[in-house]
Design an enzyme around this catalytic site. Sequence first.
Site, PDB file in Angstrom:
ATOM      1  N   ARG A  54      13.610 -69.682   7.199  1.00 43.54           N
ATOM      2  CA  ARG A  54      13.511 -69.152   6.207  1.00 43.54           C
ATOM      3  C   ARG A  54      13.144 -67.776   5.862  1.00 43.54           C
ATOM      4  O   ARG A  54      11.818 -67.885   7.332  1.00 43.54           O
ATOM      5  CB  ARG A  54      13.257 -69.872   5.178  1.00 43.54           C
ATOM      6  CG  ARG A  54      14.189 -70.902   4.940  1.00 43.54           C
ATOM      7  CD  ARG A  54      15.859 -70.856   4.643  1.00 43.54           C
ATOM      8  NE  ARG A  54      15.852 -70.616   3.254  1.00 43.54           N
ATOM      9  CZ  ARG A  54      17.273 -70.310   2.784  1.00 43.54           C
ATOM     10  NH1 ARG A  54      18.206 -70.061   3.279  1.00 43.54           N
ATOM     11  NH2 ARG A  54      16.938 -69.551   1.669  1.00 43.54           N
TER      12      ARG A  54
ATOM     13  N   ASN B 179       3.358 -67.993  14.178  1.00 43.71           N
ATOM     14  CA  ASN B 179       4.664 -68.046  14.340  1.00 43.71           C
ATOM     15  C   ASN B 179       4.815 -67.164  15.581  1.00 43.71           C
ATOM     16  O   ASN B 179       4.002 -66.558  16.019  1.00 43.71           O
ATOM     17  CB  ASN B 179       5.595 -66.817  12.722  1.00 43.71           C
ATOM     18  CG  ASN B 179       7.191 -66.921  13.654  1.00 43.71           C
ATOM     19  OD1 ASN B 179       6.958 -67.735  13.968  1.00 43.71           O
ATOM     20  ND2 ASN B 179       7.696 -65.625  14.203  1.00 43.71           N
TER      21      ASN B 179
ATOM     22  N   SER C 292       5.906 -64.218  21.784  1.00 40.02           N
ATOM     23  CA  SER C 292       4.695 -63.864  21.493  1.00 40.02           C
ATOM     24  C   SER C 292       4.899 -64.680  20.091  1.00 40.02           C
ATOM     25  O   SER C 292       4.952 -64.783  18.939  1.00 40.02           O
ATOM     26  CB  SER C 292       5.170 -62.304  20.722  1.00 40.02           C
ATOM     27  OG  SER C 292       5.671 -61.696  21.521  1.00 40.02           O
TER      28      SER C 292
ATOM     29  N   ASN D 276       8.736 -76.923  20.006  1.00 39.75           N
ATOM     30  CA  ASN D 276       7.455 -76.397  19.994  1.00 39.75           C
ATOM     31  C   ASN D 276       6.775 -77.401  19.477  1.00 39.75           C
ATOM     32  O   ASN D 276       5.498 -77.345  19.955  1.00 39.75           O
ATOM     33  CB  ASN D 276       7.585 -74.628  19.809  1.00 39.75           C
ATOM     34  CG  ASN D 276       8.021 -73.966  20.281  1.00 39.75           C
ATOM     35  OD1 ASN D 276       7.145 -73.426  20.945  1.00 39.75           O
ATOM     36  ND2 ASN D 276       8.822 -73.619  19.925  1.00 39.75           N
TER      37      ASN D 276
ATOM     38  N   HIS E 142       7.761 -65.729  18.013  1.00 42.43           N
ATOM     39  CA  HIS E 142       9.042 -65.022  18.405  1.00 42.43           C
ATOM     40  C   HIS E 142       9.116 -64.869  19.524  1.00 42.43           C
ATOM     41  O   HIS E 142       8.462 -64.831  20.928  1.00 42.43           O
ATOM     42  CB  HIS E 142       8.023 -64.025  17.575  1.00 42.43           C
ATOM     43  CG  HIS E 142       9.513 -62.590  17.691  1.00 42.43           C
ATOM     44  ND1 HIS E 142      10.695 -63.112  16.706  1.00 42.43           N
ATOM     45  CD2 HIS E 142      10.734 -61.728  18.247  1.00 42.43           C
ATOM     46  CE1 HIS E 142      11.664 -62.484  16.773  1.00 42.43           C
ATOM     47  NE2 HIS E 142      11.313 -61.705  17.936  1.00 42.43           N
TER      48      HIS E 142
ATOM     49  N   GLN F 175      11.996 -70.396  26.842  1.00 40.58           N
ATOM     50  CA  GLN F 175      11.265 -72.069  25.750  1.00 40.58           C
ATOM     51  C   GLN F 175      10.144 -72.289  26.646  1.00 40.58           C
ATOM     52  O   GLN F 175       8.823 -73.183  26.015  1.00 40.58           O
ATOM     53  CB  GLN F 175      12.722 -72.533  24.798  1.00 40.58           C
ATOM     54  CG  GLN F 175      13.084 -72.087  24.510  1.00 40.58           C
ATOM     55  CD  GLN F 175      12.993 -73.143  22.565  1.00 40.58           C
ATOM     56  OE1 GLN F 175      13.414 -74.673  23.004  1.00 40.58           O
ATOM     57  NE2 GLN F 175      12.425 -72.919  21.634  1.00 40.58           N
TER      58      GLN F 175
ATOM     59  N   LEU G 242       8.226 -58.553   8.397  1.00 37.94           N
ATOM     60  CA  LEU G 242       9.108 -59.382   9.431  1.00 37.94           C
ATOM     61  C   LEU G 242       8.457 -59.140  10.358  1.00 37.94           C
ATOM     62  O   LEU G 242       9.155 -57.595  11.750  1.00 37.94           O
ATOM     63  CB  LEU G 242      10.812 -59.213   9.091  1.00 37.94           C
ATOM     64  CG  LEU G 242      11.183 -60.674  10.347  1.00 37.94           C
ATOM     65  CD1 LEU G 242      10.979 -62.086   9.250  1.00 37.94           C
ATOM     66  CD2 LEU G 242      12.829 -60.064  10.450  1.00 37.94           C
ATOM     67  N   ASP G 243       7.649 -60.217  11.835  1.00 36.81           N
ATOM     68  CA  ASP G 243       7.947 -59.831  13.302  1.00 36.81           C
ATOM     69  C   ASP G 243       6.419 -59.135  13.206  1.00 36.81           C
ATOM     70  O   ASP G 243       7.230 -58.398  14.294  1.00 36.81           O
ATOM     71  CB  ASP G 243       8.705 -60.510  14.139  1.00 36.81           C
ATOM     72  CG  ASP G 243       9.838 -61.283  13.671  1.00 36.81           C
ATOM     73  OD1 ASP G 243       9.448 -62.295  13.749  1.00 36.81           O
ATOM     74  OD2 ASP G 243      11.116 -61.209  13.915  1.00 36.81           O
TER      75      ASP G 243
END
Length: 224
Positions: free
Chosen positions: A93, A109, A138, A15, A111, A173, A146-147
Site C-alpha cells: 500500500r 523498506n 536496496s 523476507n 525495494h 530475492q 516513493l522509493d
Amino acid sequence: MACRIVVLLSGRGSNLDAILQQVHQPTDVPARVVGVISNRPAAAGLERAAAAGVPAECVDHRAHPDRPTFERQLAATIDRLQPDLLVLAGFMRILTPTFVTRYSPALLNIHPSLLPDFRGLDTHARALAAGHAVHGTSVHVVVPELDAGPVIAQAQVPVLEEDDPERLAARVQRAEHLLYPQVLRWYAAGRLQLRPDSVRLDGALLPPRGHRFRLSATETGLED
Ligand code: GRF
C-alpha cells in the site's frame, strides 16, 4: 534492551522469514520482532509469524472507507507494539506523507532494484528491457516521496543471458534475504544513524547508493 521491530507486509513474507531466522531467533542479536501486521487477511506472512510465535494481526485496508482512516487504525495497531523500528517487507500500500513522517526515519523498506534505478513496480522486467548487466536490491529509509529515501545498503546480482523476469526476481530475492537481515543487525547493534536525508554507518556518512554488497557466486552470502 533488545530493539523492538514491527514488520508490515501484504503477501508471501519470505523476507519476514529471513528476518525471523537471522535477526529474531539468534540469541546474540539484540533485536526481536514484536509484531507482524498485514493489510491482507490471506497473507502467508501472517502464518509464518504465528508459526514463529510472533503476534500477527491484520488491518484490512478494504474494511476502511479511505486511506487516512485505514492508516489511523494501522498506526494505532503499530503503536500498541511500541516499536523502535518499523520494517516494510513487501507491504503493497502507498503510505501517505502523514503516516510516513510519523515514523520516519525509523521506517525502512526493501525495494527490488538498485535505487535510484527503477523506482515503482515491475523492476525486473524493466532492468531486462534496459539491458542492464547488473541488477539488485536496496534497503532504504522511507520518506514521503516513493522509493526516494536515503539508501542504507544495496546488493548487486548479475543479469544472466537466459534470465526472464521470474528467474531474475528469484536471484534478487536470494540477495534480499541476506541484505535486509544484515541492515537490521547493524541497526540493532547501534551502528546506524538514520536521518530523512542521510545515513551513517559507524559514524561515517554513506554514499548515495549506500553500502555496496554483491551476492556471492554460490548465492549463499554477501561480499563487499
Ligand atoms: C520483495 O521482493 C521486496 O523487494 C518487495 O516485495 C517483495 C516481498 O516479498 N518490496 P516477500 O513477501 O518478502 O516474499
